[in-house]
Design a protein around this motif. Structure first.
Motif, PDB file in Angstrom:
ATOM      1  N   GLU A 116     -10.012  -4.208   0.980  1.00  0.00           N
ATOM      2  CA  GLU A 116      -9.804  -3.566  -0.328  1.00  0.00           C
ATOM      3  C   GLU A 116     -10.285  -2.117  -0.298  1.00  0.00           C
ATOM      4  N   ARG A 117     -11.472  -1.922   0.251  1.00  0.00           N
ATOM      5  CA  ARG A 117     -12.008  -0.545   0.309  1.00  0.00           C
ATOM      6  C   ARG A 117     -11.181   0.304   1.265  1.00  0.00           C
ATOM      7  N   ASP A 119     -12.414 -10.083   7.001  1.00  0.00           N
ATOM      8  CA  ASP A 119     -12.494 -11.071   5.925  1.00  0.00           C
ATOM      9  C   ASP A 119     -12.055 -12.454   6.388  1.00  0.00           C
ATOM     10  N   GLU A 174      -7.993   0.046   1.778  1.00  0.00           N
ATOM     11  CA  GLU A 174      -6.766   0.440   1.075  1.00  0.00           C
ATOM     12  C   GLU A 174      -7.041   1.599   0.117  1.00  0.00           C
ATOM     13  N   GLU A 175      -8.155   1.517  -0.592  1.00  0.00           N
ATOM     14  CA  GLU A 175      -8.520   2.617  -1.484  1.00  0.00           C
ATOM     15  C   GLU A 175      -8.674   3.916  -0.704  1.00  0.00           C
ATOM     16  N   LEU A 208       0.827  -1.215   0.000  1.00  0.00           N
ATOM     17  CA  LEU A 208       0.000   0.000   0.000  1.00  0.00           C
ATOM     18  C   LEU A 208       0.862   1.266   0.000  1.00  0.00           C
ATOM     19  N   TYR A 260      -5.279   3.363   8.030  1.00  0.00           N
ATOM     20  CA  TYR A 260      -5.771   2.087   7.483  1.00  0.00           C
ATOM     21  C   TYR A 260      -6.703   1.405   8.486  1.00  0.00           C
ATOM     22  N   ALA A 273      -9.623   0.676  -9.730  1.00  0.00           N
ATOM     23  CA  ALA A 273      -9.438  -0.700  -9.261  1.00  0.00           C
ATOM     24  C   ALA A 273     -10.643  -1.171  -8.451  1.00  0.00           C
ATOM     25  N   SER A 274     -11.187  -0.268  -7.651  1.00  0.00           N
ATOM     26  CA  SER A 274     -12.302  -0.701  -6.797  1.00  0.00           C
ATOM     27  C   SER A 274     -13.633  -0.124  -7.248  1.00  0.00           C
ATOM     28  N   SER A 331     -13.884  -3.840   4.924  1.00  0.00           N
ATOM     29  CA  SER A 331     -13.356  -4.473   3.711  1.00  0.00           C
ATOM     30  C   SER A 331     -11.919  -4.002   3.513  1.00  0.00           C
ATOM     31  N   HIS A 363     -11.227   5.853  -8.549  1.00  0.00           N
ATOM     32  CA  HIS A 363     -10.382   4.714  -8.169  1.00  0.00           C
ATOM     33  C   HIS A 363     -10.827   3.526  -9.015  1.00  0.00           C
TER      34      HIS A 363
END
Ligand SMILES: [Zn+2]
Lengths: 238, 215
Positions: free
Chosen positions: B67-68, B127, B70-71, A62, B56, A152-153, B65, A150
């Motif tokens: 993934e979300r 998760d 990280e975004e 990240l 984070y 990717a997501s 989530s 974004h």
């Protein structure tokens, strides 16, 4: 007169600040058996929370993604603050920067929708992209927001939208509604924009990563509708 | 107040020796904040090393989530970079500013999802293989009794109403003072104090059997 609850609040505040309790709190604990016991238990809970509530390490990859998104971001943060109160010279400079940004990121021409407003066409790149988006309320000067995508997501985030409070519709409250319109499909409601403490509006839309469509904003009666009832004031293609 | 005063004032004094402020290197953080305001991209790396995990974890707690989350971390650090000129160290710390940004954007994302089932603000594993909060393992600890107590307290956070749980978690994750929490949560200081006290009262009640204080 200070109550036991207030002594406890002061004690908990001192624990959070890491400063230790004041002499007054300690004196009260000495004279009040109930608080003496209670605050000892509070201390135990505090110690357990301090020990147990910990930051989860983020995935190692990240960091490089964060740093590379900074490196590719435009170096003109003032692009975001375009308000009607800006001086004409500054506004035109910002507009110029906004145009360059759109041209560079969009890799496509600005298109006109049937309603006559311009839609930002965002590149289908794999990295986070930013672009200015025009906001055209009927009879008002064009203002701007930033749309950050974004890919990717599948999240599009609209930030720093300089908009007035939504005008009531037939005497009822209204709101700025976000939509995702899949290519060839019907608009899907995605919630309302929210006004931040700085008076700017923002909101987020999740859209399918596969496929293409439009993200649009309309003015709708609160608390939202399942179908748009007015023409969009902004749109971006994702 | 000196340490000596505390010792003289109470038989409980040894439990209340003045703690050092948890943050060391505030000079370094000030320098990072100044470098950020000057537009030096290298500052972002230092700030990420310091607060990336915090941002984070907060994102993960809200969005449920990885993934979300990280975004959202990417989004928050990009926003920090692009809005660097608006950071005012007189109004709060970089840490508070980041906490405010991640919280407010996470809430935006949840609001955008409001027409679908909203994930609970939950202590549960996000998760299955990456817990949203690390639960210590007593079998690998030097003081297993303390770890059992810590596990009990962490599990008990689940019984708190969302607003109290969020306040307590932010307080301990970020090490925020009550006045910093008031700024981050956008609520009056008195409300923060009340929430924390009510949360502790619930935790005490729930953990009564675990926390028998020796008299
Ligand atoms: Zn008392």
């Amino acid at each position: 007169m200070t109550t036991c609850a207030e002594w406890e609040e002061e004690y908990l505040e001192s624990l959070a600040a890491g400063s230790g309790p004041s002499l007054e709190v300690l004196a009260h604990m000495e004279s009040c058996p109930q608080c003496h016991l209670l605050l000892q238990k509070d201390r135990q809970i505090h110690d357990a929370l301090k020990e147990g509530v910990r930051v989860v390490p983020p995935p190692a990859a990240l960091k490089s993604r964060v740093l590379s998104s900074i490196q590719t971001s435009p170096s003109a943060p003032q692009l975001h603050v375009m308000t009607e109160g800006s001086s004409p010279a500054r506004s035109s400079r910002q507009l110029h920067r906004g145009s360059i940004l759109i041209a560079r990121l969009a890799a496509a021409a600005v298109i006109l929708l049937a309603s006559g407003i311009s839609a930002v066409n965002l590149a289908r790149s794999s990295s986070v992209t930013n672009a200015a988006v025009a906001l055209q309320l009927p009879g008002e000067p064009v203002t701007y927001g930033i749309v950050q995508v974004h890919p990717a997501s599948g999240i599009a985030y609209l930030a720093n939208a300089s908009l007035p409070a939504p005008t009531p519709i037939e005497g009822h409250a209204s709101e700025y509604e976000l939509w995702y319109i899949p290519s060839g499909g019907v608009p899907i409601p995605k919630g309302a924009l929210v006004e931040g403490p700085d008076g700017q509006w923002h909101g987020a839309v999740r859209y399918p990563v596969q496929g293409s469509g439009l993200i649009a904003i309309t003015v709708e009666p609160a608390p939202g509708t399942m179908k748009p009832t007015s023409l969009p004031i902004a749109a971006a293609r994702v | 107040m000196s340490e000596v005063d505390v010792v003289r004032s109470s038989s409980m004094a040894d439990e209340h020796v003045i703690e050092q402020a948890p943050q060391s290197g505030t000079g370094e953080l000030d320098a990072l904040a100044a470098a950020l305001r000057d537009g030096q991209p290298s500052a972002v790396e230092g700030i990420y090393d310091e607060y990336g995990g915090l941002v984070y974890t907060i994102a993960l707690r809200f969005l449920d989530s990885p993934e979300r989350a990280e975004e959202l971390v990417q989004e928050v650090f990009l926003a920090m970079w692009e809005r660097r000129a608006s950071f005012d160290p007189m109004r709060g710390t970089l840490k508070s500013w980041l906490c405010t940004m991640v919280r407010s954007r996470a809430l935006d994302m949840l609001r955008a999802d409001r027409r679908r089932p909203r994930p609970a603000y939950s202590l549960d594993s996000a998760d299955g293989d990456r817990p949203a909060m690390e639960i210590p393992d007593p079998s690998r600890a030097s003081d297993p009794a303390a770890v059992v107590e810590t596990r009990a307290v962490l599990s008990a956070l689940d019984i708190l109403p969302d607003d109290q749980r969020e306040t307590i978690e932010l307080m301990y994750l970020a090490g925020l003072s009550h006045s910093e929490l008031s700024g981050v949560l956008g609520i009056p200081l008195g409300t923060v104090k009340g929430r924390v006290r009510l949360a502790f009262a619930k935790l005490r009640q729930h953990l009564g059997i675990h926390l028998e204080v020796e008299s």
